[in-house]
Design an enzyme around this catalytic site. Structure first.
Site, mmCIF file in Angstrom:
data_model
loop_
_atom_site.group_PDB
_atom_site.id
_atom_site.type_symbol
_atom_site.label_atom_id
_atom_site.label_comp_id
_atom_site.label_asym_id
_atom_site.label_seq_id
_atom_site.Cartn_x
_atom_site.Cartn_y
_atom_site.Cartn_z
ATOM 1 C CB CYS A 2 19.973 70.644 -19.765
ATOM 2 S SG CYS A 2 19.567 69.188 -18.954
ATOM 3 N NE ARG A 27 24.629 75.220 -18.342
ATOM 4 C CZ ARG A 27 24.650 75.781 -17.365
ATOM 5 N NH1 ARG A 27 25.796 76.504 -16.955
ATOM 6 N NH2 ARG A 27 23.837 75.841 -16.347
ATOM 7 C CD1 TRP A 75 25.047 65.251 -17.650
ATOM 8 C CD2 TRP A 75 23.169 65.371 -15.910
ATOM 9 N NE1 TRP A 75 25.052 64.460 -16.443
ATOM 10 C CE2 TRP A 75 24.411 64.455 -15.514
ATOM 11 C CE3 TRP A 75 22.125 65.433 -15.189
ATOM 12 C CZ2 TRP A 75 23.972 63.858 -14.293
ATOM 13 C CZ3 TRP A 75 22.117 64.983 -13.932
ATOM 14 C CH2 TRP A 75 23.177 64.087 -13.468
ATOM 15 C CG ASN A 101 19.234 73.118 -16.741
ATOM 16 O OD1 ASN A 101 19.078 71.975 -16.131
ATOM 17 N ND2 ASN A 101 20.130 74.062 -16.408
ATOM 18 N N GLY A 102 16.433 71.707 -15.272
ATOM 19 C CA GLY A 102 15.928 71.620 -14.053
ATOM 20 C C GLY A 102 15.107 70.171 -13.873
ATOM 21 C CD GLU A 482 40.263 68.490 -6.906
ATOM 22 O OE1 GLU A 482 40.077 69.165 -8.152
ATOM 23 O OE2 GLU A 482 39.140 68.427 -6.202
ATOM 24 C CE LYS A 486 39.318 68.025 -11.392
ATOM 25 N NZ LYS A 486 38.512 67.948 -10.003
ATOM 26 C CD GLU A 489 36.053 65.520 -11.643
ATOM 27 O OE1 GLU A 489 34.842 66.182 -11.212
ATOM 28 O OE2 GLU A 489 36.925 66.005 -11.709
ATOM 29 C CG HIS A 505 43.420 52.760 10.917
ATOM 30 N ND1 HIS A 505 43.577 52.236 12.279
ATOM 31 C CD2 HIS A 505 44.273 53.900 10.909
ATOM 32 C CE1 HIS A 505 44.456 52.851 12.800
ATOM 33 N NE2 HIS A 505 44.931 53.876 12.165
ATOM 34 C CE LYS A 604 33.522 73.765 -15.074
ATOM 35 N NZ LYS A 604 34.667 73.418 -14.420
#
Length: 609
Positions: A2, A27, A75, A101-102, A482, A486, A489, A505, A604
């Site tokens: 957060c 965040r 968040w 935050n946490g 990657e 992207k 996300e 496979h 983030k």
């Protein structure tokens, strides 16, 4: 994960806090709230949704003029993103408020303890439990109550607290979640990230774990949570306000994609000694002999940083001849890893605050490994706790989906691998070839970026497809991972990244007519093998999108769409091949109407496990 911003000083706190929240919204952005001191009472307003919703709520009310306050953008972890669960939270006597935050891991036990004593709760959050616990211990000294409460807590926190009985006092503390104090003229700005501070001051204090501060307009005191005084160094923030503005771009992600040529030039600056023909990495020079003698390298990270680590595995084994393995940081500390003499652990994190990576780093250090860090944020926790390391210097990254940090991480890995290789066996001529190629990379990226409009057209054409494959080999296999990440996300398209040879496979069963399959098919040691994999998809009527080398006339005969990259040495190709994939994901997300910079459920800086 957060965002916290708090202020005490001589300015209007409301406007400063709201502007700070906007700079921290990357965040966390599912709810927000603010607390201001109102003539000995706590004025609190909260709202579910973005900060703009909170702003509207405040605009409709009479908000007290106040020179102290705190705010939060959330968040969600404990409890749904509702107004009731939004921060700030108060104790059940409405005397104390906190933002946090946490995660408080033992909040259930504490909540039961407090309930048995008659305390009541209104939300589903662990943060309210902490607020009530602080209120339980409060006897007129907020700092003492916070200290006492934190001794009962297991978990992580970055927090700020206010009490209506101490109207000029702000108490802040951290363990595992970043908190920075900006030092102004008779004022202090506290935030989870320097982005919320730099508009007001560039002088900052970084709190370490288990440290706290008591702030008043003309005085501050820093201690441990055991009340042992701590003398803190005041540091200078290394980026400017201009660097965290959009600067005419529609989204931060697009801005940061296009910043990559300059970012890589900054990352390389001062590190290529052309006259001596060597790589200069001052941040690790003290341990250069230990690094050259390393028997084993473990790279750890999460998400995009883990993908950069996979590229690093190829680089360190190919160039430096060091056995290398890449570990998910979230798994590393829980599987009793074997750390032998001569083992180096390399932690990669854009923010330098990633909780899982930090935990893996500490585990490795406890077991005797030499620890190195590759981080972007100067003064971050990983930067402080590693034995040595290298900063990216690519500038602040605001978009939740990492772009320029990824290429910066690869550049640093290349430099580190070349530095080791030259000391072990690499000839001066071969090193010079790499240095020449590296210096060309920024301009080569600029050439790739010129294809943005063409990539947008392809993205729009296929944006409605809900399943994509990304395939590559060798150095470009991590790039395929990657590229898939992207797309997932920011566009919410299901995508899978694979080594191209692994497709047959199992995953080849997914291919149906029109399904987009993105191949990184540049010229290299496995080029012909990749062409065979393309034919396997084409035979099943999948749609081929290829990232190919300039001058490859054959690839256009087998691919439906081709994006080209300039030719370079194979180990450097990921710096170029990832660019079209970043643009593809960005344009697909825009075409689907997604919020590119604030994708759902993501934040983030992941500061919780």
């Amino acid at each position: 994960m957060c965002g916290i911003v708090a202020y005490v000083g001589n300015k209007d706190a409301r406007s400063l806090l709201i502007e700070g929240l906007k700079r921290l919204e990357y965040r966390g952005y599912d709810s927000a709230g603010v607390c201001l001191m109102d003539h000995g009472k706590l004025f609190i307003r909260r709202a579910a949704g973005r900060i703009s919703v909170l702003e509207s709520v405040l605009d409709e009310q009479t908000v007290p003029a106040s020179q102290i306050g705190m705010a939060h953008t959330r968040w969600a972890t404990h409890g749904e993103p509702t107004e009731c669960n939004a921060h700030p939270h108060m104790d059940d006597k409405s005397k104390i408020a906190i933002v946090h935050n946490g995660i408080i891991e033992n909040f259930s036990a504490i909540k039961q303890f407090l309930s048995d004593l008659g305390h009541t709760f209104k939300s589903q959050t662990d943060t309210e439990v902490l607020a009530v616990l602080i209120g339980h211990f409060y006897e007129g000294n907020l700092s003492k109550a916070v200290q006492t409460a934190l001794h009962e807590v297991r978990g992580t926190y970055g927090l700020a607290a206010m009490s209506c009985d101490e109207p000029d006092t702000l108490v802040v503390a951290r363990r595992g979640s970043p908190l920075i104090i900006g030092v102004g003229s008779d004022e202090y700005v506290v935030a989870s990230d320097a982005a919320a501070i730099v508009e007001h001051t560039t002088q900052v204090i970084y709190l370490n774990d288990n440290e706290m501060a008591v702030l008043r307009p003309n005085h501050f005191r820093t201690t441990t949570i055991d009340d042992t005084p701590v003398t803190k160094k005041v540091s200078e923030v290394e980026f400017s306000l201009q660097q965290i503005e959009l600067g005419g771009y529609e989204h931060f992600m697009l801005k940061e994609i296009f910043e990559q040529p300059d970012a890589i030039e900054d990352c390389l600056r001062g590190r290529l000694d052309r006259r001596e023909g060597r790589v200069v990495l001052g941040g690790i020079s003290q341990y250069s002999r230990d690094i050259v003698r390393a028997r084993r390298l473990i790279i750890t990270g999460c998400g995009t940083a883990w993908h950069a680590g996979l590229v690093g595995e190829f680089l360190f084994e190919e160039l430096a001849k060091i056995p290398t393995e890449v570990e998910y940081a979230s798994e590393f500390r829980y599987r009793n890893p074997i750390i032998e003499d001569g083992t180096i652990v390399l932690a990669i994190s854009q923010s330098g605050e990633t909780a899982d990576t930090l935990a893996a780093l500490r585990e490795a250090k406890d077991r005797g490994a030499l620890s190195l860090g590759i981080v972007n944020v100067v003064g971050s926790t990983i930067a402080r706790e590693t034995d040595a390391g290298v900063y990216l210097h690519v500038g602040p990254e605001i978009g939740v989906a990492s772009t320029k940090a990824f290429t910066g991480q690869i550049v640093v890995e290349i430099l580190l691998a070349l530095s080791i290789a030259r000391r072990k066996y690499m000839s001066q001529a071969v090193l010079q070839e790499f240095l020449d190629a590296l210096e060309k990379i920024p301009d080569q990226i600029r050439q790739v970026l010129e294809q943005s409009d063409a990539i947008r057209e392809v993205a729009i054409e296929h944006a409605k497809r809900d399943n994509w494959l990304f395939l590559g080999r060798g150095f470009n296999f991590p790039v395929a991972l990657e590229g898939a990440l992207k797309l997932k996300e920011i566009s919410y398209i299901h995508a899978e990244g694979l080594p191209a040879a692994e497709m047959k496979h199992g995953p080849i069963a997914l291919i149906n007519p029109g399904m987009p399959a993105v191949f990184i098919a540049t010229r290299g040691s496995q080029y012909e093998k990749l062409l065979g994999n393309i034919q396997e998809v084409k035979a099943r009527r999948g749609t081929i999108l290829a990232v190919a080398s300039e001058g490859d006339d054959y690839i256009s005969q087998v691919a439906d769409h081709v994006f080209t990259v300039p030719n370079t040495i194979e180990p450097l190709q990921p710096l170029l091949t990832v660019i079209p994939l970043q643009l593809l994901a960005y344009h697909a997300a825009v075409a689907r109407g997604c919020n590119v910079d604030k994708p759902r459920n993501l934040a983030k800086s992941v500061t919780v496990e």
